[in-house]
Structure formats: C-alpha cells, structure tokens
Design an enzyme around this catalytic site. Sequence first.
Site, PDB file in Angstrom:
ATOM      1  N   GLU A   1       0.830  -1.207   0.000  1.00  0.00           N
ATOM      2  CA  GLU A   1       0.000   0.000   0.000  1.00  0.00           C
ATOM      3  C   GLU A   1       0.863   1.255   0.000  1.00  0.00           C
ATOM      4  O   GLU A   1       0.521   2.259  -0.622  1.00  0.00           O
ATOM      5  CB  GLU A   1      -0.924   0.018   1.226  1.00  0.00           C
TER       6      GLU A   1
ATOM      7  N   THR B   1      -6.013   9.680  -6.244  1.00  0.00           N
ATOM      8  CA  THR B   1      -5.989   9.599  -4.773  1.00  0.00           C
ATOM      9  C   THR B   1      -5.366  10.864  -4.209  1.00  0.00           C
ATOM     10  O   THR B   1      -5.816  11.393  -3.188  1.00  0.00           O
ATOM     11  CB  THR B   1      -5.179   8.367  -4.324  1.00  0.00           C
TER      12      THR B   1
END
Lengths: 309, 309
Positions: free
Chosen positions: B130, B183
């Site tokens: 991640e 994002t």
Amino acid sequence: MKPNEIKIFCPATIANISCGFDVLGVALDSVGDEMVVRKTSEKGIRITKLQGQDLPMETLKNVAGVAGLALLESSDSQYGFEIEIYKNIKAGSGIGSSAASSTGAVWAMNELLDKPFSTIELVKFAMEGERLASGVAHADNVAPALFGGFTLVRSYEPLDIIPIPSPEELFATVIHPQIEVKTSDSRKILKTNITLKDGIKQWGNVGGLVAGLYTNDYDLIGRSLEDHIVEPIRSILIPEFDKVKSEAIASGALGCGISGSGPSIFALSRREKIARKVADSMKEVYKNVGIDYEIHVSKINSSGIKILE
Amino acid sequence: MKPNEIKIFCPATIANISCGFDVLGVALDSVGDEMVVRKTSEKGIRITKLQGQDLPMETLKNVAGVAGLALLESSDSQYGFEIEIYKNIKAGSGIGSSAASSTGAVWAMNELLDKPFSTIELVKFAMEGERLASGVAHADNVAPALFGGFTLVRSYEPLDIIPIPSPEELFATVIHPQIEVKTSDSRKILKTNITLKDGIKQWGNVGGLVAGLYTNDYDLIGRSLEDHIVEPIRSILIPEFDKVKSEAIASGALGCGISGSGPSIFALSRREKIARKVADSMKEVYKNVGIDYEIHVSKINSSGIKILE
C-alpha cells in the site's frame, strides 16, 4: 392493587467515558441516591423532602420537578406526585447527581402510572432536568441511569440511544477530589475544532471499546480507553490528574479518565479486587498532597434504576 | 506432501465505510482477483504474469512484489516465489485493487511456507504494498482482505486490528463510474481540522455501526452509515454522487457512501434482492447522464482470501 408509593435507588453514572466524549456513559451499582415517589390526587409535582445536599425544593428550580413536569405535560394523568429525595451523590461531583434525580422522578412516576412511556421517552423527559442543571439537555448521564449498563447516544436528532452490554467482571473506581470545577469552566476551555488525525484515533477507539464490550475482551476495552481530544485539555483543571491516572494503571486498571466534566476521575478494572487496589493507589496520591476526597468502588449496574424493598 | 503452488481468490474491499473513515473496511465475496503463487528454489520474488491491467511487473514496482519482499526479509526461508496476477479489480477504482495483490502475495507465500506468520504480521507486510501504491502504508483495505468481514483498525501505533462479525444477510452494491479521481486529489481536498461537533457525531455513528454489526441490527447499521466529515467534501469529485445515493436509499439500501477515496460508490443492503434493486437504480443515474460504469453486487465475504479448486 398497584401501590401508590415506591422507594427507588437512582444510580450515579459516568459520562464522557474516555474516547466516548458526549456519547458513552455507564451506570454504577453501589453509588446513588434514594427517592420516594408518591401518587396523589392533587395535580402537579411537589418536592416534599430533600436531604443530603443543599438544593432548591421549588418544583421549577429542582431537576426532579422539571423532569416530572415534562412527563406530566405529555400525559393525560389525573394524578400529581410528591417526591422525597435522599441525595448521596454530591452536586458538581461529575458522576451524574442531577441525572440521578431527574431520571428517578420520571422512572418512578412511570411505574406508578402503569408504564405509559417507553424508556426512550423517559430519557427525553429527564433531559429537561439536565437542561435546568447545566443549560444543555444532554443525555449521556440520564441514558445509562435509565437503561443500565453502558449506553451510546448515537444521535440527538433524532434521539437514538443504544444500550450496550457490560462484561460481568467489570468494576469502576471513582475518586472525587473535594474541589470545585464549574461545568461552565470545563466547557469553556474545550476547543471548537480538533484535528482530523485526532478524530480518527478517537473513532477508532470508540469502535474498539464497543467491540470489547460485546465480546468481553477486557484487554481491548483497556486499549480503547484513550482520549486524545478532551482529556489533555480538561485534565489541567483537576489537581494531580496525571499522577492519579498513572497510579491507577500501574495498579492494574484497564483504563482511567475524567468522569463527566470532572473533577471526579474514574478507572475501570477487571474484578473487584483490582478495583479496590486501584482505589488505594488513587487515595494515596491525594493523601500525599493533602486534598480531601470521596472514593467509590462499584460493579457496573446492568439494569439502571431499581425499586428498593 | 504440501503443494508448491496455489491458486487463490483475493477479494475487493471497501475502505472508509461512511463514519469509519480510515478505520473501517469490509471484504467482498464475488469481486476480486485471482493469483497463482509458486514456491521456487531460486530466491527472491518474480512477477511472471500480469493480466487484466496495465501495471508494472518489476518486483520493486509491483505491490505484490514489494509486499512479498517484506515478508521474505522477515523470514529465514531458503525459497523464492513466482507470482501470476489475474486482475479483475481495476486500479484506481476505489475498491482495494492494490490491497488485493499485496495481500494475495503474502497470504499465499505464508501458506506455502507452512504459516510461519500470524494474520496481523501479514497485514504489516501487505501494508508495504500500500505504501508503494499510494505513498501511505494504510491498513483499511488489506486488513479486511486478510481477516474477512468487517475490520476496525483501532490504532496504527501499535497496529491493532479488530475483526468484527458481519450479519448473514448483508450485501454490498458497488458502482464504479469510469472516471479517474486521483488519490492525491481526493486526499488534498480533505481538511486538516474538523469541528468537535462533527467529530462527536462521527464517533457516535462508529459506535452505532459496530453495535449493529454485533447484534445483526440492520436498522441500526443503516442509521449509523452517516459521514458528516469526509463525504460532503470528497463527493464533489464524483459526478452525480448525491443522486446515486438518494436513489440507492430510495430503493431500500441501508446506507450508501464513497468506497475508499472513490470514485466507486458503495451501498449496503439487507438481502441480495434489495442489493440488486439498488444496483438497478444506481445504474439508471449514470445511464441517464451517459457515464460508463461497472457494477458489482456481492455478499460480504466473511473469511477473506481463499484457495481456489
């Protein structure tokens, strides 16, 4: 025949449980007031006796009177009520003194009227007592007093109260240093804004605390009893807060924080024996600096107000 | 003899579930990637196949590679691994595409090595994937992929993940409008500060949602699926968000919100039939404005990654 008079126990309550500021409260089992409530043919509410604390007896200036009137206004009852209040909970101690009186009045009246109202309706009436006491109709003390155990005030509009079970072996220790902290002062120093980062920690802990209560996971309850937002600010109004907290944790408490808006400090422990050890360590701190205190150790009360005798 | 190769299903996940921003995620059952992972005598990690998405295959640029290396570094294994990735989850869709690959790699490697690591350790390795994908080693997608069901990330330091049970009849609908939301953009528009008042609402709802999940109280789950903090800001990046949400609720969804950082929108419903009705109403909104979409209806996945065949 239903009795016209009942004697009840009204529990003390801890609100603002660490991460659960403004939403999580819990009822105590062996700390509370007693009340006698009597149904009369004369309408209205009269406070006929008030012992243990110096508080107004006029109906409109007494939280039990105001809460009782709120109930009567929603009812078509032909009766009135006399209320005797025997206070053991000190006003301003931070363990729900006004909530005990407000909830006791409406709970007993509802019993004597054969329960026309639901518990959530009783919460609403009792909140009017809280409005008189503090200017804000908060529910986080009256909800646990009426439902018992832990309660979550999920929302005020609409009012949504979630009773949460309490693990069998959970005990509270509450120490009340004999100093005055005005609710208005402890409100005033709160900040209007918080960081998103602290908010995330707080709602993570609320989730953890609720999960721990459902699963009897005492360790998780302990890890979740954190407050990064209110405690760091309000604790400066409570002498030796940090020392009391660190001693409580060192003595085995799962967690420790400010009860309500203070000045009482609560700790939660697994088992009575540890809760008493925690009490000793808290007392020691105030003894050493010469501050008087009252201290209570109590099981969590899972059923709220109850009839005595 | 233990096999040297396994084929697995890696679920898509919804993070930032309404009130549970940054802490609550859930795994899906019928949406996800497949991977084949093979233990080899040659050390290191090699991505030998990658289908369905245009993503880098170099070990250090691929989330599965990086997560796998994090595991190998903590292990004294004499083996290496070959990884084949068959993507069904689109990168950037907001339903945990990178988390599926990171978790799949470490979960399969752990199986093939005879489970030297705990699930929480696998979460930590997968978080390195991640970190590569988004710059932040967040756990709210990888935790539900590995544990299944709902997971609460109570704390990052130390990492504390609480698996929360999922009611049997709970279904998710996820619609992915075919637009790109970076994002970095959806992060940038978040405010650093929030009001204490909004914070209180948020942690009240997190408490309610967790309580509802433990008690199978679908109404309470629905009432708690509110987000007063992030959704009002981020939703402006998603075309027709308000319309999709109101149609979903009108069709019977318990609640609706942004999946991850978007642009996917999720709804939770009681029973598959309603989840499919919700899907139809969501589709209709995008059809009417001519935006392409992908849509998924899935039971909640209660066990996480699983072996196929």
